[in-house]
Design an enzyme around this catalytic site. Structure first.
Site, short mmCIF file in Angstrom:
data_model
loop_
_atom_site.label_atom_id
_atom_site.label_comp_id
_atom_site.label_asym_id
_atom_site.label_seq_id
_atom_site.Cartn_x
_atom_site.Cartn_y
_atom_site.Cartn_z
N TYR A 297 18.59 41.00 11.67
CA TYR A 297 18.16 40.19 10.52
C TYR A 297 17.06 39.24 10.95
O TYR A 297 17.24 38.43 11.86
CB TYR A 297 19.35 39.43 9.97
CG TYR A 297 19.16 38.91 8.57
CD1 TYR A 297 19.60 39.65 7.48
CD2 TYR A 297 18.56 37.68 8.32
CE1 TYR A 297 19.45 39.18 6.18
CE2 TYR A 297 18.41 37.20 7.03
CZ TYR A 297 18.85 37.95 5.96
OH TYR A 297 18.70 37.48 4.68
N TYR A 341 11.90 41.87 2.04
CA TYR A 341 13.03 40.96 2.16
C TYR A 341 14.04 41.31 1.09
O TYR A 341 13.90 40.93 -0.08
CB TYR A 341 12.57 39.51 2.01
CG TYR A 341 13.71 38.51 2.06
CD1 TYR A 341 14.43 38.29 3.22
CD2 TYR A 341 14.08 37.79 0.92
CE1 TYR A 341 15.47 37.38 3.28
CE2 TYR A 341 15.12 36.88 0.95
CZ TYR A 341 15.82 36.68 2.13
OH TYR A 341 16.86 35.78 2.17
#
Length: 388
Positions: A297, A341
């Site tokens: 991440y 994203y």
């Protein structure tokens, strides 16, 4: 305390389908439309129909209720529905909850989804605005009056301490940005397709919140992503090779807050990811050397380095050198800095593509993938593997 023994989930569930919308900066349509498109695409990828689905899992932050998505996608009765909190920290936990449901026989086919207009609608980068009173919000009251209003400013505090503790400079974060954008440049689905950057580009980008520059920060994206989870046995009979859930975990550390855990004993690590790492290694029986690709991440580059260190791929302060050496293929879709994203859900999809052998940046022989969810918050992680 965190789990002290392997759990019984590993190997009992698999990802059978993945689907996504176009990743854009202005979708021009509702978040519900995005969610339904992604769900239908994932079901088609798996060779399933809406009528096969009996479970849905999403984020507490998603604006699309499970029953509304079910109606709009043509899904009938639901026997399982769930939501996971803490923003991007929920990504891998949606798959964990789906896996738990199918392993326990509560549901047979569960779709995990996340959809938002995060660029054209509510932009997280705009900071805290009009928040309803809550215990979680009260914790922010110790930071907001001093100008720490955005995710970048919160992460900058930990990033500055990381540099200080290890005698490093902000240029070390550039290795993550350059790596992500290198992979994005050859991924046709990525927003930054055909647009690699250099370390010089990173160093020349403007400050956002020192020591973070513009190219240390992820994009803002409109789009949706869905993941189909079923039992490993059923997945074997479907359209695509299964990506088996070898281990799944959630983790919250001591003195945990959401993005503002500034009162811990140290700020140079991510204890919540350490909790996840211990559980994933324990249940899967694997170690860093066994992982073929890492999907970490990357809402902000410093936290990628800290994750590598928490998982034991390298020592404290060595994450930058580890990335620079290409010691492990990382974020082969371009990550959230380069592809889109999507609160980490597109990273799960990339891990599945790697195991199928269909990634735009395929790692030869990839058989084990580590995926992590949002950092700085209570979080989650997965180890996925081929069906051997």
């Amino acid at each position: 305390m965190s789990l002290r023994r392997p759990d019984a989930l590993g190997g009992r569930a698999a990802v059978a389908g993945i689907g996504a919308t176009e990743f854009s900066k202005d979708s021009g349509r509702s978040e519900l439309s995005l969610a339904v498109e992604a769900v239908r695409a994932a079901l088609d990828d798996a060779g399933l129909t809406p009528g096969d689905v009996d479970g849905l899992v999403t984020f507490t932050m998603d604006t699309n209720p499970e029953i509304t998505v079910a109606q709009a996608a043509g899904i009938g009765e639901l026997s399982y529905f769930s939501r996971v909190h803490y923003g991007g920290g929920a990504a891998c936990a949606t798959v964990q909850q789906a896996a738990l449901a199918v392993a326990a026989g509560v549901a047979e086919v569960v779709v995990c989804y996340r959809a938002f207009n995060e660029r054209s609608g509510r932009r997280f980068g705009s900071g805290v605005q009009r928040r309803e009173p809550s215990a979680e919000g009260a914790a922010l009251g110790w930071q907001l009056p001093f100008g720490l209003l955005t995710p970048a400013s919160w992460v900058a505090m930990a990033a500055q301490r990381y540099l200080h503790d290890h005698g490093l400079t902000p240029e070390v974060f550039g290795h993550v940005a350059v790596t992500d954008r290198r992979y994005a440049a050859t991924n046709p689905a990525a927003w930054f397709h055909g647009k690699p950057i250099t370390l010089a580009d990173h160093a020349a980008s403007r400050w956002i919140a020192e020591p973070l520059r513009l190219l240390d920060c992820c994009q803002e994206t409109d789009g949706g992503q869905a993941i189909v989870v079923t039992t490993t046995e059923r997945a074997r009979d479907l359209r695509r090779p299964p990506a088996v859930v070898l281990a799944a975990a959630q983790g919250a550390g001591r003195k945990q807050e959401a993005m503002t855990s500034f009162y811990r004993d140290g700020l140079s690590g991510l204890p919540e990811m350490g909790v996840v790492a211990r559980q994933l290694w324990q249940t899967s029986g694997l170690r860093p050397a066994d992982i073929d690709v890492g999907i970490l991440y990357d809402h902000f580059t410093p936290f990628v380095l800290m994750q590598l260190e928490e998982f034991g791929f390298c020592g404290p302060g060595e994450g930058g050198d580890f990335v620079a050496a290409d010691a492990l293929p990382i974020n082969t879709h371009g990550g959230q800095l380069g592809e889109a994203y999507l609160h980490g859900m597109n990273g799960i999809a990339e891990a599945v593509r790697q195991l199928r052998g269909t990634s735009a940046n395929q790692i030869p022989g990839a058989a084990r993938a580590l995926v992590t969810a949002g950092t700085g918050v209570p979080t989650s992680g997965l180890v996925l593997g081929t069906d051997t």
